[in-house]
Design a protein around this motif. Structure first.
Motif, PDB file in Angstrom:
ATOM      1  N   GLY A 134       0.804  -1.218   0.000  1.00 28.49           N
ATOM      2  CA  GLY A 134       0.000   0.000   0.000  1.00 28.49           C
ATOM      3  C   GLY A 134       0.837   1.268   0.000  1.00 28.49           C
ATOM      4  N   ARG A 135       2.117   1.132  -0.331  1.00 24.01           N
ATOM      5  CA  ARG A 135       3.003   2.297  -0.369  1.00 24.01           C
ATOM      6  C   ARG A 135       2.995   2.912  -1.766  1.00 24.01           C
ATOM      7  N   SER A 136       3.491   4.112  -1.869  1.00 26.57           N
ATOM      8  CA  SER A 136       3.526   4.850  -3.117  1.00 26.57           C
ATOM      9  C   SER A 136       4.719   4.419  -3.977  1.00 26.57           C
ATOM     10  N   VAL A 137       4.424   4.071  -5.234  1.00 29.14           N
ATOM     11  CA  VAL A 137       5.488   3.754  -6.184  1.00 29.14           C
ATOM     12  C   VAL A 137       6.336   4.996  -6.437  1.00 29.14           C
ATOM     13  N   ALA A 138       5.690   6.161  -6.500  1.00 24.57           N
ATOM     14  CA  ALA A 138       6.424   7.406  -6.738  1.00 24.57           C
ATOM     15  C   ALA A 138       7.422   7.673  -5.611  1.00 24.57           C
ATOM     16  N   GLU A 139       7.014   7.468  -4.367  1.00 24.48           N
ATOM     17  CA  GLU A 139       7.941   7.665  -3.249  1.00 24.48           C
ATOM     18  C   GLU A 139       9.098   6.673  -3.332  1.00 24.48           C
ATOM     19  N   TRP A 140       8.788   5.427  -3.706  1.00 29.61           N
ATOM     20  CA  TRP A 140       9.855   4.425  -3.881  1.00 29.61           C
ATOM     21  C   TRP A 140      10.823   4.896  -4.957  1.00 29.61           C
ATOM     22  N   TYR A 141      10.280   5.386  -6.079  1.00 30.22           N
ATOM     23  CA  TYR A 141      11.116   5.798  -7.200  1.00 30.22           C
ATOM     24  C   TYR A 141      11.987   6.993  -6.836  1.00 30.22           C
ATOM     25  N   LEU A 142      11.493   7.841  -5.966  1.00 27.76           N
ATOM     26  CA  LEU A 142      12.216   9.050  -5.593  1.00 27.76           C
ATOM     27  C   LEU A 142      13.189   8.855  -4.435  1.00 27.76           C
ATOM     28  N   GLN A 143      13.231   7.656  -3.858  1.00 24.35           N
ATOM     29  CA  GLN A 143      14.148   7.472  -2.735  1.00 24.35           C
ATOM     30  C   GLN A 143      15.592   7.597  -3.222  1.00 24.35           C
ATOM     31  N   VAL A 191      13.453  -1.814 -19.466  1.00 25.09           N
ATOM     32  CA  VAL A 191      13.546  -1.571 -18.026  1.00 25.09           C
ATOM     33  C   VAL A 191      12.997  -0.187 -17.693  1.00 25.09           C
ATOM     34  N   MET A 192      13.459   0.812 -18.413  1.00 26.66           N
ATOM     35  CA  MET A 192      13.006   2.183 -18.153  1.00 26.66           C
ATOM     36  C   MET A 192      11.505   2.315 -18.441  1.00 26.66           C
ATOM     37  N   GLY A 193      11.034   1.646 -19.480  1.00 27.45           N
ATOM     38  CA  GLY A 193       9.616   1.674 -19.817  1.00 27.45           C
ATOM     39  C   GLY A 193       8.751   1.057 -18.739  1.00 27.45           C
ATOM     40  N   SER A 194       9.251   0.000 -18.123  1.00 28.04           N
ATOM     41  CA  SER A 194       8.509  -0.654 -17.040  1.00 28.04           C
ATOM     42  C   SER A 194       8.352   0.295 -15.854  1.00 28.04           C
ATOM     43  N   TRP A 195       9.418   1.002 -15.508  1.00 25.61           N
ATOM     44  CA  TRP A 195       9.356   1.956 -14.399  1.00 25.61           C
ATOM     45  C   TRP A 195       8.398   3.094 -14.752  1.00 25.61           C
ATOM     46  N   LYS A 196       8.443   3.558 -16.002  1.00 23.50           N
ATOM     47  CA  LYS A 196       7.556   4.630 -16.437  1.00 23.50           C
ATOM     48  C   LYS A 196       6.098   4.173 -16.337  1.00 23.50           C
ATOM     49  N   THR A 197       5.831   2.953 -16.753  1.00 27.04           N
ATOM     50  CA  THR A 197       4.467   2.421 -16.691  1.00 27.04           C
ATOM     51  C   THR A 197       3.966   2.383 -15.254  1.00 27.04           C
ATOM     52  N   ALA A 198       4.823   1.944 -14.332  1.00 26.03           N
ATOM     53  CA  ALA A 198       4.420   1.883 -12.922  1.00 26.03           C
ATOM     54  C   ALA A 198       4.064   3.268 -12.399  1.00 26.03           C
ATOM     55  N   ASN A 219       0.788   4.488 -14.010  1.00 28.51           N
ATOM     56  CA  ASN A 219      -0.380   3.814 -13.434  1.00 28.51           C
ATOM     57  C   ASN A 219      -0.790   4.408 -12.091  1.00 28.51           C
ATOM     58  N   GLU A 220       0.158   5.009 -11.395  1.00 23.99           N
ATOM     59  CA  GLU A 220      -0.135   5.572 -10.070  1.00 23.99           C
ATOM     60  C   GLU A 220      -0.502   7.054 -10.127  1.00 23.99           C
ATOM     61  N   ILE A 221       0.117   7.772 -11.035  1.00 27.57           N
ATOM     62  CA  ILE A 221      -0.049   9.226 -11.084  1.00 27.57           C
ATOM     63  C   ILE A 221      -0.913   9.584 -12.293  1.00 27.57           C
ATOM     64  N   ASP A 222      -2.060  10.206 -12.019  1.00 27.96           N
ATOM     65  CA  ASP A 222      -3.008  10.531 -13.091  1.00 27.96           C
ATOM     66  C   ASP A 222      -2.462  11.556 -14.080  1.00 27.96           C
ATOM     67  N   ASP A 223      -1.699  12.501 -13.601  1.00 29.58           N
ATOM     68  CA  ASP A 223      -1.181  13.572 -14.449  1.00 29.58           C
ATOM     69  C   ASP A 223       0.104  13.092 -15.132  1.00 29.58           C
ATOM     70  N   PRO A 224       0.100  12.938 -16.470  1.00 30.45           N
ATOM     71  CA  PRO A 224       1.291  12.435 -17.157  1.00 30.45           C
ATOM     72  C   PRO A 224       2.498  13.359 -17.027  1.00 30.45           C
ATOM     73  N   VAL A 225       2.262  14.650 -16.907  1.00 30.93           N
ATOM     74  CA  VAL A 225       3.382  15.585 -16.735  1.00 30.93           C
ATOM     75  C   VAL A 225       4.028  15.371 -15.369  1.00 30.93           C
ATOM     76  N   GLU A 268       6.029  12.199 -15.356  1.00 31.32           N
ATOM     77  CA  GLU A 268       7.313  12.365 -16.043  1.00 31.32           C
ATOM     78  C   GLU A 268       8.296  13.153 -15.185  1.00 31.32           C
ATOM     79  N   ILE A 269       7.823  14.166 -14.484  1.00 28.90           N
ATOM     80  CA  ILE A 269       8.705  14.931 -13.590  1.00 28.90           C
ATOM     81  C   ILE A 269       9.234  14.023 -12.480  1.00 28.90           C
ATOM     82  N   VAL A 270       8.377  13.196 -11.900  1.00 33.82           N
ATOM     83  CA  VAL A 270       8.815  12.255 -10.863  1.00 33.82           C
ATOM     84  C   VAL A 270       9.901  11.338 -11.424  1.00 33.82           C
TER      85      VAL A 270
END
Length: 192
Positions: free
Chosen positions: A78-87, A131-138, A141-147, A150-152
């Motif tokens: 139940g954690r945020s993928v974006a927070e994981w990606y930004l660690q 690999v990069m595409g898989s991370w982008k997809t994740a 899928n979590e963030i509604d705003d595509p911009v 992409e910034i994340v």
């Protein structure tokens, strides 16, 4: 595991490549050394990976699979993928240090691919794009705003690149504020 276990053999070969990259560096990554470290013949290695470039592409895909497993675990908790990606990776943490060393070695290896752009180079490029595409997809899928997604991704990539280059770590308090602002609703933090 038996010698006729193709999945086990592929894994042993990729384990050997990782070991050589981490322990000896790219200069020791030859097909002969990888085969010897894996305990297979050079012909056996070439059966699974047609070239050094295909071997590197296989390792890239394995790294991507590991990251996919991490993303699944984060989501299952139940954690945020974006927070994981930004660690930010911590070079003093043993797990992060090994991961950073492996990524550094893989980047160096990818830059040593010989010759003009060919099918082998394209395979390595495709593996990296997967690999990069898989991370982008994740993230998408979590963030509604595509911009914002992409910034994340770009911020996360930049923070990781900073660590790969061995630059001093970011101020943790400031970076927490950056992440909080990036992931918060724009209405609560107007542009400054």
């Amino acid at each position: 595991m038996t010698p006729r276990d193709p999945v086990g053999t592929r894994d042993r070969i990729l384990d050997a490549l990782e070991t050589l990259l981490l322990d000896k560096g790219m200069s020791q990554v030859t097909l002969d050394n990888v085969a010897a470290t894996a305990g297979v013949s050079k012909g056996g290695l070439l059966y699974h990976f047609k070239s050094k470039d295909a071997l590197l592409a296989g390792l890239l895909r394995r790294v991507g699979e590991r990251a996919d497993e991490q993303v699944e675990a984060v989501a299952a908790q139940g954690r945020s993928v974006a927070e994981w990606y930004l660690q930010a990776p911590h070079p003093e943490d043993e797990t992060d240090a090994v991961e950073l060393a492996l990524y550094r070695s893989m980047l160096a290896a990818m830059r040593t691919i010989e010759g003009p752009q060919d099918a082998a180079q394209a395979e390595t490029d495709r593996a990296l794009a997967e690999v990069m595409g898989s991370w982008k997809t994740a993230l998408d899928n979590e963030i509604d705003d595509p911009v914002r997604a992409e910034i994340v991704r770009l911020v996360g990539d930049g923070v990781y690149l900073r660590a790969l280059l061995g630059l001093p770590p970011l101020d943790p308090a400031l970076y927490r504020r950056v992440v909080a602002r990036l992931l918060s609703d724009d209405r609560t933090h107007p542009p400054s």
